[in-house]
Design a protein around this motif. Structure first.
Motif, PDB file in Angstrom:
ATOM      1  N   UNK A 109       2.210   0.132 -13.478  1.00  0.00           N
ATOM      2  CA  UNK A 109       2.362  -1.501 -12.809  1.00  0.00           C
ATOM      3  C   UNK A 109       3.830  -1.841 -12.284  1.00  0.00           C
ATOM      4  N   UNK A 110       4.701  -1.556 -13.182  1.00  0.00           N
ATOM      5  CA  UNK A 110       6.079  -2.016 -12.718  1.00  0.00           C
ATOM      6  C   UNK A 110       6.639  -1.256 -11.551  1.00  0.00           C
ATOM      7  N   UNK A 111       6.338   0.124 -11.422  1.00  0.00           N
ATOM      8  CA  UNK A 111       6.834   0.955 -10.443  1.00  0.00           C
ATOM      9  C   UNK A 111       6.339   0.665  -9.078  1.00  0.00           C
ATOM     10  N   UNK A 112       5.290   0.126  -9.061  1.00  0.00           N
ATOM     11  CA  UNK A 112       4.428  -0.405  -7.726  1.00  0.00           C
ATOM     12  C   UNK A 112       4.940  -1.812  -7.359  1.00  0.00           C
ATOM     13  N   UNK A 158       0.636  -1.324  -0.198  1.00  0.00           N
ATOM     14  CA  UNK A 158       0.035  -0.104   0.024  1.00  0.00           C
ATOM     15  C   UNK A 158       0.740   1.278   0.080  1.00  0.00           C
ATOM     16  N   UNK A 159       1.913   1.351   0.865  1.00  0.00           N
ATOM     17  CA  UNK A 159       2.717   2.456   0.769  1.00  0.00           C
ATOM     18  C   UNK A 159       3.537   2.654  -0.498  1.00  0.00           C
ATOM     19  N   UNK A 160       3.938   1.526  -1.281  1.00  0.00           N
ATOM     20  CA  UNK A 160       4.487   1.556  -2.572  1.00  0.00           C
ATOM     21  C   UNK A 160       3.613   2.203  -3.516  1.00  0.00           C
ATOM     22  N   UNK A 161       2.254   1.967  -3.503  1.00  0.00           N
ATOM     23  CA  UNK A 161       1.094   2.227  -4.408  1.00  0.00           C
ATOM     24  C   UNK A 161       1.013   3.756  -4.205  1.00  0.00           C
ATOM     25  N   UNK A 162       0.759   3.955  -2.693  1.00  0.00           N
ATOM     26  CA  UNK A 162       0.513   5.534  -2.411  1.00  0.00           C
ATOM     27  C   UNK A 162       1.684   6.377  -2.894  1.00  0.00           C
ATOM     28  N   UNK A 163       2.945   6.005  -2.761  1.00  0.00           N
ATOM     29  CA  UNK A 163       3.958   6.985  -3.143  1.00  0.00           C
ATOM     30  C   UNK A 163       3.840   7.107  -4.758  1.00  0.00           C
ATOM     31  N   UNK A 164       3.700   6.076  -5.534  1.00  0.00           N
ATOM     32  CA  UNK A 164       3.662   6.270  -6.774  1.00  0.00           C
ATOM     33  C   UNK A 164       2.407   7.133  -7.479  1.00  0.00           C
ATOM     34  N   UNK A 197       3.501  13.115  -9.543  1.00  0.00           N
ATOM     35  CA  UNK A 197       2.827  13.624 -10.816  1.00  0.00           C
ATOM     36  C   UNK A 197       3.436  12.984 -12.214  1.00  0.00           C
ATOM     37  N   UNK A 198       4.751  12.559 -12.028  1.00  0.00           N
ATOM     38  CA  UNK A 198       5.341  12.428 -13.211  1.00  0.00           C
ATOM     39  C   UNK A 198       5.020  10.825 -13.556  1.00  0.00           C
ATOM     40  N   UNK A 199       4.161  10.120 -12.928  1.00  0.00           N
ATOM     41  CA  UNK A 199       3.593   9.086 -13.616  1.00  0.00           C
ATOM     42  C   UNK A 199       2.108   9.159 -14.285  1.00  0.00           C
ATOM     43  N   UNK A 200       1.835  10.525 -14.287  1.00  0.00           N
ATOM     44  CA  UNK A 200       0.537  10.769 -15.026  1.00  0.00           C
ATOM     45  C   UNK A 200       0.661  11.834 -16.098  1.00  0.00           C
ATOM     46  N   UNK A 201      -0.033  11.874 -16.921  1.00  0.00           N
ATOM     47  CA  UNK A 201       0.199  13.138 -17.940  1.00  0.00           C
ATOM     48  C   UNK A 201      -0.325  14.306 -17.261  1.00  0.00           C
ATOM     49  N   UNK A 202       0.212  15.621 -17.868  1.00  0.00           N
ATOM     50  CA  UNK A 202      -0.016  16.721 -17.243  1.00  0.00           C
ATOM     51  C   UNK A 202      -1.338  17.210 -18.065  1.00  0.00           C
ATOM     52  N   UNK A 203      -2.240  17.755 -17.142  1.00  0.00           N
ATOM     53  CA  UNK A 203      -3.428  18.346 -17.643  1.00  0.00           C
ATOM     54  C   UNK A 203      -3.513  19.585 -18.175  1.00  0.00           C
ATOM     55  N   UNK A 204      -4.275  19.946 -18.749  1.00  0.00           N
ATOM     56  CA  UNK A 204      -4.512  21.422 -19.381  1.00  0.00           C
ATOM     57  C   UNK A 204      -5.012  22.325 -18.382  1.00  0.00           C
ATOM     58  N   UNK A 205      -5.468  21.784 -17.504  1.00  0.00           N
ATOM     59  CA  UNK A 205      -6.308  22.717 -16.278  1.00  0.00           C
ATOM     60  C   UNK A 205      -6.112  22.151 -15.024  1.00  0.00           C
TER      61      UNK A 205
END
Length: 827
Positions: A622-625, A328-334, A338-346
């Motif tokens: 998936x791999x990072x977690x 759970x800690x590994x999942x919460x950390x990732x 923000x770098x694990x997700x695309x950046x939104x326009x807003x």
């Protein structure tokens, strides 16, 4: 006188008539006295009963009046027995409001919704009770309650959930006693300060601050109606958890207020139209961690115990779970990175969700409900999204393997572009492909062709066995590419893949292992069911291991232990939108020990809120977690079952060449022979300007002469080897392109046959099979580059235009006479 003859007389004996017994009518006097004494007795009994209720209520209120406070918190423990959350303290905000602080429309909204006759009864509304009883009798079940606001307040004194006659009698006693000792305003104020508004919020003052970021006295009508809608079901009608349900219920509350004269029609319509938005400082009120997992446990515990959310929070239970803190800690950390997700326009975040299940036991190890998840929030782990190509193993390839007619090395056709009115496409074109390669590349045409061969009914039944919920409109070929009405949740997808990882045996995902306290319960796994054969599960695992290998769409999911899995993406589905944006991006995969599903996307999709990257980013998460989450978990391996058929080494066409010979103006094609018996070579050709390949000729020798070429035309060729003994086709050879030069072709003169031949006529060679017209090259499809999205529609890169000929029967017809060197077809 002559004697008169004597008249003969006869005597008739008649029985006396039976006397009719007359009914004694009750005299008016007797009837009056009977009714009088009945009414008197009833009144006396009612008075005695009411006095007993009052006396009992006074006694209970005197003894337990101090219990108008919160009960003992229920506690959640992790897999190691360590406390991770106190349900009562997750968001334990309580502020007492004075009667004068509460806006009048807040009081009106609660009365209109919960107890319309509040100011008329004395604690018990006999009219409401009678109406509820009639409705319950008609429905033959408890469909309506008759509790007053005073009774609801009384119920909160005793927090037991036992819905018995004595419990209701106790409520009634305390309600009457409260009405004797308190004014209506005091009761209403106490009720509004005590009521539960979900997410750990008790009292109207804390609710105004948490849900709207305003002081109680500054609330607006629509906000008051939103809160008044919540007491019956604080989770279902919560604006954060279920905004649509909340808005609909708010409209009902406002309609009740209008019907009862509290507000005007204009005020009603204006308040109904407001769309809820959470205040920016809402997260400042939360404490603790593991919210998504705790919320999942809370919902599971409510089903197990039958308690309401509020009752469960304060019932003093000890709830033991399978939560693995390291995972759970590994999942919460990732998920916090923000770098694990695309950046939104807003400000609208790209969201995500993830769940990890130990498929050997069904225990849920970790849950991510979303980024910046708050307690009792929108837990995306059980919310439906379109699964895209991640569904291919479930509805297409799994059923095909289970039929026993297909294997991972079976060749799938891509030549048919339209099935009735459904015309899928991908960027791979129409070249035949093995099932394993189709899975690795996430080829759309092959998956649809496979489902068409297996049958939509069989595909749907297989998916439902694995836990997916399909609607009647889902039962069509679009199902092969994830085109479902409601979709599937990360929990459902993880469950389906867990069954594959578990050798085809059923898996029962659960978070709670034991409950102790006032209620005692211990998890017992249901009987195991073999939902698919071990061989099918093994084949699927083998095929999806290729997906994670180099060149596969899920290559970024690879970690330091065996992994099998599948990516998936879905198109935007926005009318008029022509771009390549993606709505949902998935990776669902498993090691020999654990299964996990990852989803990414926006909660609300529009042209400005779409993903640009495919399932590769979900595979990377998936791999990072999983890498740190599984640290210390003993390494295992995928278990190969008995009776698994061996896959022969794949046939390959090597050294395929094409040369133009001016002698006879012909193209000479040659390649190295395949060292197998009963091999037929299928030669495909496409001339410049044509969109499709045709199946040009079938031969049994590794060379062909094409004498049907024309000057100035460019021709493309490739060859496929077909083994009739195994019904297997090789991967296509390399494509060779050859331009025919602009030359004058001398057509040799053919001598006339003599009138009297001296030798027997020569039998012409048997003509080869004429290939049908190839399919069109498609668009869309998932690329081998991990960052390339797979698109189950017409939004991918242009296809190569390669297509298989119109052969339907996989067994090729007799080839041309090898002695003549060529057998031409398809012209």
């Amino acid at each position: 006188m002559a004697e008169q003859p004597r008249r003969r007389t006869t005597t008739t004996t008649t029985k006396p008539k039976a006397k009719t017994k007359k009914k004694r009518r009750m005299s008016g006097k007797a009837w009056f006295y009977g009714m009088f004494f009945t009414i008197v007795i009833a009144i006396v009994c009612g008075i005695i009963g009411y006095l007993l209720i009052i006396l009992n209520g006074e006694r209970l209120l005197e003894e337990h009046g101090s219990k108008l406070e919160f009960g003992e918190a229920s506690i959640i423990y992790d897999v190691n027995g360590n406390e991770i959350s106190r349900l009562y303290d997750i968001l334990d905000h309580r502020e007492v409001a004075d009667f004068s602080e509460i806006p009048q429309f807040m009081k009106d909204a609660i009365v209109a919704t919960e107890d319309q006759r509040f100011y008329e009864h004395s604690g018990l509304d006999f009219w409401a009770i009678g109406r509820a009883l009639v409705k319950d009798v008609i429905a033959r079940s408890a469909v309506e309650g008759g509790s007053t606001i005073t009774q609801q307040l009384a119920k909160n004194v005793f927090l037991s959930a036992d819905k018995t006659f004595f419990r209701k009698a106790t409520e009634a006693s305390i309600a009457v006693a409260l009405e004797q000792q308190l004014t209506k305003d005091e009761i209403l104020t106490m009720y509004l300060n005590r009521i539960y508004f979900g997410k750990g919020i008790h009292g109207i003052k804390a609710a105004a601050e948490f849900y709207f970021g305003v002081e109680l006295e500054d609330m607006k009508l629509w906000q008051a109606a939103t809160l008044a809608a919540m007491p019956k079901a604080p989770n279902r009608f919560n604006p954060l958890v279920n905004p649509d349900e909340s808005m609909n219920r708010r409209a009902v509350v406002l309609r009740l207020m209008y019907d009862q004269g509290y507000i005007t029609e204009g005020e009603m319509k204006e308040a109904q139209a407001v769309v809820y938005e959470a205040p920016p400082n809402q997260n400042d009120m939360k404490t603790g961690k593991y919210y998504a997992y705790s919320d999942f446990v809370l919902n599971e515990a409510m089903k197990i115990t039958g308690l309401s959310e509020e009752e469960l929070r304060v019932s003093g239970l000890q709830i033991y779970t399978s939560l693995e803190p390291q995972a759970q800690d590994a999942m919460d950390k990732e998920f916090a990175d923000p770098s694990n997700f695309e950046e939104s326009k807003d400000d609208q975040l790209v969201q995500g969700s993830m769940i990890i299940i130990d498929h050997r036991s069904g225990e849920i190890k970790a849950i991510a409900g979303g980024r910046d998840y708050s307690s009792r929030g929108w837990n995306r782990v059980d919310k439906m999204r379109q699964p895209g190509s991640a569904i291919k193993p479930i509805v297409a390839y799994g059923p095909a393997l289970e039929s026993g007619k297909y294997f991972p090395w079976s060749t799938l056709k891509n030549d048919q572009k339209c099935f009735s009115n459904y015309c899928p496409s991908d960027r791979w074109g129409a070249v035949p492909v093995s099932m394993t390669q189709a899975m690795k590349d996430s080829r759309n045409l092959a998956a649809v062709w496979m489902l068409n061969e297996v049958g939509v009914k069989q595909g749907a039944e297989f998916a439902e066995k694995l836990g997916l919920t399909l609607e009647p409109d889902d039962r069509n070929l679009a199902m092969a590419l994830g085109g479902l009405t409601r979709g599937a949740s990360p929990l459902q997808m993880a469950t389906a893949y867990s069954i594959m990882a578990n050798g085809g045996k059923s898996v029962d995902p659960h978070a709670i292992t034991k409950i102790t306290g006032k209620k005692n319960w211990e998890y017992k796994a249901p009987p195991s069911k073999q939902l698919m054969s071990p061989q099918t599960a093994w084949y699927l695992t083998e095929m999806m291991q290729a997906v994670v290998e180099k060149g596969g769409t899920g290559a970024r999911a690879a970690i330091d232990r065996p992994v099998a899995g599948k990516t998936g993406t879905t198109q935007a589905g926005i009318p008029g939108y022509k771009g390549n944006g993606i709505k949902d991006a998935w990776f669902v995969g498993y090691t020999p020990e654990w299964t996990a599903a990852v989803w990414m996307g926006y909660d609300k999709t529009d042209v400005n809120h779409l993903l640009t990257k495919g399932g590769g980013q979900s595979a990377a998460l998936f791999a990072k977690v999983m890498r740190p989450a599984m640290k210390g978990v003993a390494n295992d391996s995928f278990k190969r079952p008995n009776d698994v058929k061996e896959d022969k080494p794949p046939m390959t066409i090597k050294n395929f060449k094409a040369e133009f010979s001016e002698t006879g103006a012909r193209v000479l094609l040659s390649w190295d022979p395949v060292n197998e018996k009963e091999i037929t070579y299928e030669v495909y050709r496409k001339e410049s300007g044509a969109s499709d390949y045709i199946r040009f000729v079938d031969v049994v020798t590794p060379y062909v002469e094409d004498m049907s070429v024309f000057p100035g035309i460019t021709y493309d060729y490739y060859v496929v080897a077909y083994d009739a003994a195994t019904n297997q086709r090789s991967e296509p050879s390399n494509v060779v392109s050859l331009a025919i030069p602009e030359i004058d072709i001398d057509i040799p003169e053919i001598p006339m046959e003599p009138e009297n031949p001296t030798s027997p006529p020569v039998t012409p060679p048997e003509e080869g099979n004429q290939g049908g017209e190839g399919g069109n090259g498609g668009t869309g499809g998932e690329g081998t580059d991990p960052g390339t999205p797979e698109t189950p529609g017409n939004t991918g890169n242009p296809g190569g235009g390669e297509g298989e000929g119109g052969l339907v029967d996989p067994t090729p017809p007799p080839a041309g006479n090898a002695g003549e060197g060529v057998s031409v077809g398809g012209l």
